[in-house]
Each structure stands twice: as C-alpha cells, then as structure tokens.
Design a protein around this motif. Structure first.
Motif, PDB file in Angstrom:
ATOM      1  N   TRP A 172       0.851  -1.193   0.000  1.00 32.73           N
ATOM      2  CA  TRP A 172       0.000   0.000   0.000  1.00 32.73           C
ATOM      3  C   TRP A 172       0.891   1.249   0.000  1.00 32.73           C
ATOM      4  O   TRP A 172       1.947   1.270   0.637  1.00 32.73           O
ATOM      5  CB  TRP A 172      -0.873   0.054   1.248  1.00 32.73           C
ATOM      6  N   GLU A 176      -2.617   5.702   0.552  1.00 27.89           N
ATOM      7  CA  GLU A 176      -3.676   4.694   0.690  1.00 27.89           C
ATOM      8  C   GLU A 176      -3.839   4.264   2.136  1.00 27.89           C
ATOM      9  O   GLU A 176      -4.968   4.073   2.612  1.00 27.89           O
ATOM     10  CB  GLU A 176      -3.345   3.491  -0.194  1.00 27.89           C
ATOM     11  N   ARG A 177      -2.735   4.122   2.843  1.00 26.65           N
ATOM     12  CA  ARG A 177      -2.828   3.725   4.250  1.00 26.65           C
ATOM     13  C   ARG A 177      -3.584   4.781   5.063  1.00 26.65           C
ATOM     14  O   ARG A 177      -4.451   4.459   5.880  1.00 26.65           O
ATOM     15  CB  ARG A 177      -1.433   3.499   4.833  1.00 26.65           C
ATOM     16  N   VAL A 180      -7.405   4.819   4.193  1.00 27.83           N
ATOM     17  CA  VAL A 180      -8.167   3.723   4.786  1.00 27.83           C
ATOM     18  C   VAL A 180      -8.339   3.936   6.288  1.00 27.83           C
ATOM     19  O   VAL A 180      -9.426   3.721   6.842  1.00 27.83           O
ATOM     20  CB  VAL A 180      -7.477   2.375   4.494  1.00 27.83           C
ATOM     21  N   ARG A 267     -13.601  -9.903   5.832  1.00 27.27           N
ATOM     22  CA  ARG A 267     -13.327  -9.673   4.416  1.00 27.27           C
ATOM     23  C   ARG A 267     -14.527  -9.042   3.712  1.00 27.27           C
ATOM     24  O   ARG A 267     -14.357  -8.198   2.828  1.00 27.27           O
ATOM     25  CB  ARG A 267     -12.957 -10.997   3.750  1.00 27.27           C
ATOM     26  N   TRP A 270     -14.515  -5.444   4.716  1.00 28.67           N
ATOM     27  CA  TRP A 270     -13.405  -4.768   4.044  1.00 28.67           C
ATOM     28  C   TRP A 270     -13.723  -4.528   2.568  1.00 28.67           C
ATOM     29  O   TRP A 270     -13.406  -3.470   2.030  1.00 28.67           O
ATOM     30  CB  TRP A 270     -12.131  -5.592   4.185  1.00 28.67           C
ATOM     31  N   ARG A 271     -14.375  -5.478   1.928  1.00 27.70           N
ATOM     32  CA  ARG A 271     -14.716  -5.322   0.515  1.00 27.70           C
ATOM     33  C   ARG A 271     -15.627  -4.109   0.309  1.00 27.70           C
ATOM     34  O   ARG A 271     -15.443  -3.324  -0.630  1.00 27.70           O
ATOM     35  CB  ARG A 271     -15.392  -6.587  -0.006  1.00 27.70           C
ATOM     36  N   ARG A 274     -13.460  -1.015   0.779  1.00 27.40           N
ATOM     37  CA  ARG A 274     -12.504  -0.863  -0.331  1.00 27.40           C
ATOM     38  C   ARG A 274     -13.195  -0.351  -1.589  1.00 27.40           C
ATOM     39  O   ARG A 274     -12.688   0.567  -2.255  1.00 27.40           O
ATOM     40  CB  ARG A 274     -11.822  -2.204  -0.614  1.00 27.40           C
ATOM     41  N   GLU A 278     -12.366   3.056  -3.545  1.00 26.87           N
ATOM     42  CA  GLU A 278     -11.955   3.014  -4.952  1.00 26.87           C
ATOM     43  C   GLU A 278     -12.839   3.924  -5.801  1.00 26.87           C
ATOM     44  O   GLU A 278     -12.349   4.658  -6.666  1.00 26.87           O
ATOM     45  CB  GLU A 278     -12.018   1.578  -5.480  1.00 26.87           C
ATOM     46  N   ILE A 283      -8.157   5.424  -3.107  1.00 26.39           N
ATOM     47  CA  ILE A 283      -7.161   4.347  -3.184  1.00 26.39           C
ATOM     48  C   ILE A 283      -7.149   3.807  -4.602  1.00 26.39           C
ATOM     49  O   ILE A 283      -8.102   3.982  -5.362  1.00 26.39           O
ATOM     50  CB  ILE A 283      -7.462   3.210  -2.189  1.00 26.39           C
ATOM     51  N   LEU A 287      -5.989  -3.346  -3.925  1.00 26.03           N
ATOM     52  CA  LEU A 287      -5.576  -3.291  -2.526  1.00 26.03           C
ATOM     53  C   LEU A 287      -6.101  -4.519  -1.789  1.00 26.03           C
ATOM     54  O   LEU A 287      -7.294  -4.803  -1.829  1.00 26.03           O
ATOM     55  CB  LEU A 287      -6.130  -2.015  -1.882  1.00 26.03           C
ATOM     56  N   THR A 288      -5.228  -5.255  -1.094  1.00 27.89           N
ATOM     57  CA  THR A 288      -5.637  -6.431  -0.328  1.00 27.89           C
ATOM     58  C   THR A 288      -5.143  -6.316   1.106  1.00 27.89           C
ATOM     59  O   THR A 288      -4.148  -5.627   1.380  1.00 27.89           O
ATOM     60  CB  THR A 288      -5.071  -7.728  -0.935  1.00 27.89           C
TER      61      THR A 288
END
Length: 357
Positions: A172, A176-177, A180, A267, A270-271, A274, A278, A283, A287-288
């Motif tokens: 990242w 981006e960090r 988030v 997850r 997070w999706r 994210r 986006e 970001i 990104l994972t």
C-alpha cells in the motif's frame, strides 16, 4: 444419563446444558431425543453413521497416486501442519481426485508438468505452482518410505509471472494507508491498524487474544509457521487500540456486535469499504489486506533493515519470503548514503596514492 466414550464421536454439553453428540469426521449429529445416550438405539445409530462414512470413503488402488495421498494425509507429517496449510493441501488433493487412480510408476516429470500447466490454465498460475509444490512434498514423503524411486516433482520450475502483471498483494502507498485509516469504521479500525503496523496477516490479527497485548507490546505466534512474533506496539497503533469500542470478546479486535471477527465476515466488511474508497478515488485498485504484510516489509527494507530482521518481524522461518515481500522497496535514499560513503572512501584512497607518489 450414562456417559460413554465412543471412538470417532464427540460428546459434550452445549451452553444450555444439553448433551450433544457428533461424528467427528463427517460432523453428523445424533438426535439424542430419538436415540438416548447409552441405549441400544444410540449404539445402532453410531454404527450406521460409521458404516455410511466408510461406504462413502473412496477405496484407493494400491500403488496409485490416491493411495499415496491417503497415506500421507494420515501421517504425522500432514497432521502436524498448521490448519491453514492442511486446508490448502486438501484443495489440491480434491483437484487431483479425478486422476487418483494413476499408477505411481507412470508419474514422471513431464506428466507433473502437464498437471501443473493444466491447473494453471483452469485455476490460475498461483494455484498451478502451489499444486506442484504440494506434489513435491507428497512425493518426497513417499520416496523416503519406498512408494517411489524418485520425486518426479523435484527440480520443476514454477511458472513465471507474466511481465507487467500486477502483484497479487502489492504494498500500500502512504496515501492509501492514511485514506483507509481515516475512513474505516470504529469497529474495523483496530484490526486494520494491527495488520498495517505489525505485519500480522488477517487471520493472526483477527484471532489475537486480548491477553497477548500487554504493557504496550504484542507477543504471539503465526498460525501458519508457528514462528514467534514480537512487536513493541507503535504509538499510533497503541492509541487506536486504547480508543477502540469496548467489548467482552476474548480477542483484541471485535466486530460491531462485540463478538470475535470471522475471517469471512471481516473480508466482507473490508470489501464494502474498499469498493467505496476506490469509487471515490481515494485508493488505487488491487488493494488487499495481505498486502499490508508486504507494506511492512517494504517500510522495514527502506529503513535499512536486513532480510533476517524482516523475516523475524514477519514471523518467517527463512529470508526468501522476506526478500519477496520487500521487493519494490525504494532504496534510493539508502543508496545515496552508501554511494556518498563509497565516494568518500575513493577520495581518501586517491589522496593516499598522491602522497605516496
């Protein structure tokens, strides 16, 4: 109620104080109201489930790939692996099920290469390479025990990543960090910050017991490798953890309901986050969560840490993975200092030569 112990069955009381009984391998429950514990009906039902399981278990042909895999799965070499690694291996064994009857005598390097290439074509390059590695482990185990004269997967190179293809878990960027961290909900923030500032993978971060954070330090073991991980908590992470919503979960991080996170549940959350970031352009794509381990490795490498130190920080047994994770580090600031020192040393030596002349 009479308590009896049957091999292959799990007997316990649930949180309501009711007895429960399951067949361990198939997870088939037994209705104790219809088949009272210890009764003849109960014994008969247990025997029926065992017989059904055995009937469903495929019989492997002697001298076949399936027999080798079956014996390997029952060995200590497999049972001592981390649960995540066992699950990954099982995916490969399931993929190989259609060719389980292949005689071991027919397995040579060209055939293994074809198996690898076909898996890569249908399920991706990473799966194909990992399948080849799993076969190498199984064949190596079998070779030591006389199943095969050679390891036909040994020496086969992995399929190279196409030039220009993006990394699966890229590091990242700083922007981006921060984006988030600023946008993450309060119940997600501790887990994301934990991964971002300690290098723990998603599973290790989400399952970390509360008791493993003590006196400003985190001490644990990686689930995959069993290697110890010790991190004095950075000040930003310490502040986030102390400001996190209160909960009674045994884990340090918890969901919005105050219960331990599941990996799939986090997850999914997070999706959603994210995709929103986006769409806002905050970001970049790709990104994972696992990319945060690469991020930590890159930051440590740019700070001048050697590969052994990075491996210890990430809980890796060898430096090869640390080298891979740190790939892409910006070494320009470090190398400017190195070359400055090199230039000064050259000038010093040149001056000595002039004096000698």
């Amino acid at each position: 109620m009479t308590r009896i112990k049957l091999k292959g069955f799990q007997l316990f009381k649930d949180r309501h104080g009711r007895w429960r009984c399951y067949h361990r391998k198939s997870r088939t429950p037994i209705d104790l109201t219809r088949f009272p514990l210890g009764s003849a009906e109960f014994i008969a039902e247990c025997a029926r489930i065992v017989a059904l399981k055995e009937a469903q278990t495929p019989k492997e042909k002697p001298g076949s790939l399936g027999m080798l895999i079956c014996d390997y799965r029952a060995s200590a070499a497999f049972l001592d692996l981390a649960p995540r690694t066992q699950a990954d291996y099982q995916k490969h064994f399931d993929y190989l099920r259609p060719i389980a009857d292949t005689p071991l005598a027919r397995l040579d390097r060209p055939l293994v290469v074809r198996i690898r290439d076909r898996a890569a074509a249908t399920k991706g390059r990473r799966f194909g390479n990992y399948l080849k590695a799993t076969l190498s482990v199984v064949f190596g185990w079998g070779r030591e025990r006389g199943y095969l004269a050679d390891n036909p997967a040994s020496g086969i190179k992995a399929i190279r990543r196409p030039k220009g293809a993006p990394d699966a878990n890229r590091p990242w960027s700083d922007a981006e960090r921060h984006a988030v961290l600023d946008a993450a909900p309060a119940h997600m923030l501790p887990a994301i910050a934990m991964m971002m500032m300690t290098g723990l993978g998603p599973k290790d971060a989400l399952s970390l017991p509360r008791s493993h954070w003590r006196d400003g330090e985190i001490g644990t073991k990686r689930a995959k490798t069993g290697e110890p991980v010790f991190w004095p908590v950075p000040a930003p992470l310490d502040a986030i953890l102390r400001a996190a919503p209160r909960h009674d979960a045994v884990t340090l991080c918890a969901s919005s309901t105050g219960r331990p996170w599941t990996l799939d549940g986090f997850r999914a959350s997070w999706r959603t986050l994210r995709m929103r970031l986006e769409a806002d352009g905050a970001i970049g794509p790709g990104l994972t969560l696992y990319g945060l381990r690469h991020t930590v490795a890159v930051i440590l490498r740019e700070a001048g840490c050697d590969e052994r130190t990075i491996a210890d920080a990430l809980g890796q047994k060898t430096i090869e993975m640390a080298r891979r994770y740190a790939r892409g580090a910006d070494l320009r600031p470090k190398m400017r200092g190195v070359v400055a020192s090199f230039d000064a040393e050259l000038n010093k030596r040149r001056t000595k030569l002039v004096k000698l002349d």
